[in-house]
Design an enzyme around this catalytic site. Sequence first.
Site, short mmCIF file in Angstrom:
data_model
loop_
_atom_site.label_atom_id
_atom_site.label_comp_id
_atom_site.label_asym_id
_atom_site.label_seq_id
_atom_site.Cartn_x
_atom_site.Cartn_y
_atom_site.Cartn_z
N GLU A 169 0.82 -1.14 -0.05
CA GLU A 169 -0.14 -0.23 0.10
C GLU A 169 1.00 1.33 -0.09
OE1 GLU A 169 -3.00 0.04 3.08
OE2 GLU A 169 -4.24 -1.75 2.08
N GLU A 383 -5.38 -8.57 0.63
CA GLU A 383 -6.06 -8.02 1.83
C GLU A 383 -7.54 -7.85 1.52
OE1 GLU A 383 -4.47 -5.08 4.24
OE2 GLU A 383 -2.51 -5.60 3.97
C1 BG6 Z 1 -4.36 -1.89 5.15
C2 BG6 Z 1 -2.83 -2.35 5.75
O1 BG6 Z 1 -4.32 -0.49 4.97
O2 BG6 Z 1 -5.62 -2.26 6.14
C3 BG6 Z 1 -3.02 -3.21 6.98
O3 BG6 Z 1 -2.17 -2.90 4.74
C4 BG6 Z 1 -4.41 -2.56 7.74
O4 BG6 Z 1 -1.81 -3.28 7.69
C5 BG6 Z 1 -5.61 -2.73 7.00
O5 BG6 Z 1 -4.41 -3.09 9.29
C6 BG6 Z 1 -6.84 -2.36 8.05
O6 BG6 Z 1 -6.45 -1.01 8.40
P1 BG6 Z 1 -6.73 -0.54 9.63
O7 BG6 Z 1 -6.33 0.83 9.79
O8 BG6 Z 1 -8.33 -0.58 9.89
O9 BG6 Z 1 -5.89 -1.59 10.66
#
Ligand code: BG6
Length: 481
Positions: A169, A383
């Site tokens: 990201e 993800e």
């Molecule tokens: C992504 C990241 O932005 O989203 C993760 O790669 C992150 O590391 C995930 O945990 C969710 O975001 P957040 O801010 O809710 O933890």
Amino acid sequence: MTSDAIKTFPKHFLWGAATAAYQVEGAFQQDGKGLSIWDVYSHLPGTTYQRTNGDIAADHYNRYQEDVGLMAEMGLKSYRFSIAWTRIFPKGTGTINPKGIEFYNNLIDELLKYDIVPVITLYHWDLPQDLQDMGGWENRELVDIFAHYAKTCFECFGDRVRYWITFNEVINFIMLGYRDGLHPPGVRDEKRALEVSHIVNLAHAQSVTEYRKLVREKKILDGRIGIAHVLLPGFPISNTEEDVQACEFYEDMDFHWFYDPSLKGEYPERMRAWYQDRWQAPIIMAGDMDLIKSAAIDFIGINYYQSAFLAHNPSDGVGMAAINVTGEKGTQQESGIPGLFKKVINPKIEYTPWDWAIYPEGLYEGMKRIRERYGDIPIMITENGLGDKDPIGENGEILDYPRIEYLREHIRWCKRAIDDGINLIGYFAWSFIDLLSWLNGYQKQYGFVYVDRQKGLKRIKKQSYFWYRKLIQTNGEELQG
Ligand code: BG6
């Protein structure tokens, strides 16, 4: 969508789950590890929700065997994790820390013991603090320094690892770190953010070059290398010309600016001209674009959580809003760039407690847009998941049914994408285990496995754990239900 369309997924589909070093490992000063920018930043007052940090996290560093055991019992086909740069090079470069190499060797071997395919991310935001002290990603020396770190990882682990992701990201660590001042190094300067985006593209390209060289020399396995970008597709909130144009600009700025260099070896012309005009940035030196263009990748990783709904933003309209870290619904305001676009709440859509729009179809639309713009590049969903405050039952069971619903709907759209001929090679739920959610602490949970912070970090399988296990066992048949 009707369930009739759902049959099975390809035979070798990578059903996976993901984590990242800082969010899960803990042991932040153990066995010679150096400090990263997150180790330092999260200890500064006022930076994170209730001063939470990753000092201990899920203590995965010391409990990896138990965690991999849980993955195996779940039937996970693949596990995506990141390497903490400061475990390999405590100061970012220089002397290698053998204990760091040993840890990742052990983790990889443990995964392979159960036939779980390791997918390694080299950079998931935890830059060594020593490198930040010499200018961080604003310093061009980091291109070679990162490539050296990457090469070291390829050499140490590339005899067993076939899937590599250079950066996680890019848009987020740069914009949150350099434009919004919410992540380290806490800078608010768009021009500097742009310079960083270019330097990171060079570092990515240089490390891909190192990888290809090692493969050519037959020093490591002939695997696959890619990058993981945010997929946050935009949809105009209405059909008016103004809103449609606002959405198009948003996509150029937040999507094409980051994907084009990785997949076309160039910057989108309209944005490049716009940034040059406004900030005379980024500085592109002779040879830069040749390097970027030469570093073709084998697959694109996409992290999808939500979509954006866009409207025209008048010149005196809203600017960037602070992030909702409290988890109270409705605390996120509309945000945008005056004169261009604003992200607005879509009343027809359900939102998470953190005000993220739940829109499974957006994942499918986003993949289609990738194919339209970049051709038939293999896609890995690196993800996808729901951040929630999971309900706990009377007997301590974790009743995360909303997560099951969220994942099921998104995976249904993945199947539809595959049916439409999109080359989807894997799906990684975020996350395998509950972990630190950067600014939101431990209240925002994503995992299949709960970590009881009151009871010595005891692991408890959630309802979603059993559901995902069944989904994998049936290779997607569960979606029929
Ligand atoms: C992504 C990241 O932005 O989203 C993760 O790669 C992150 O590391 C995930 O945990 C969710 O975001 P957040 O801010 O809710 O933890």
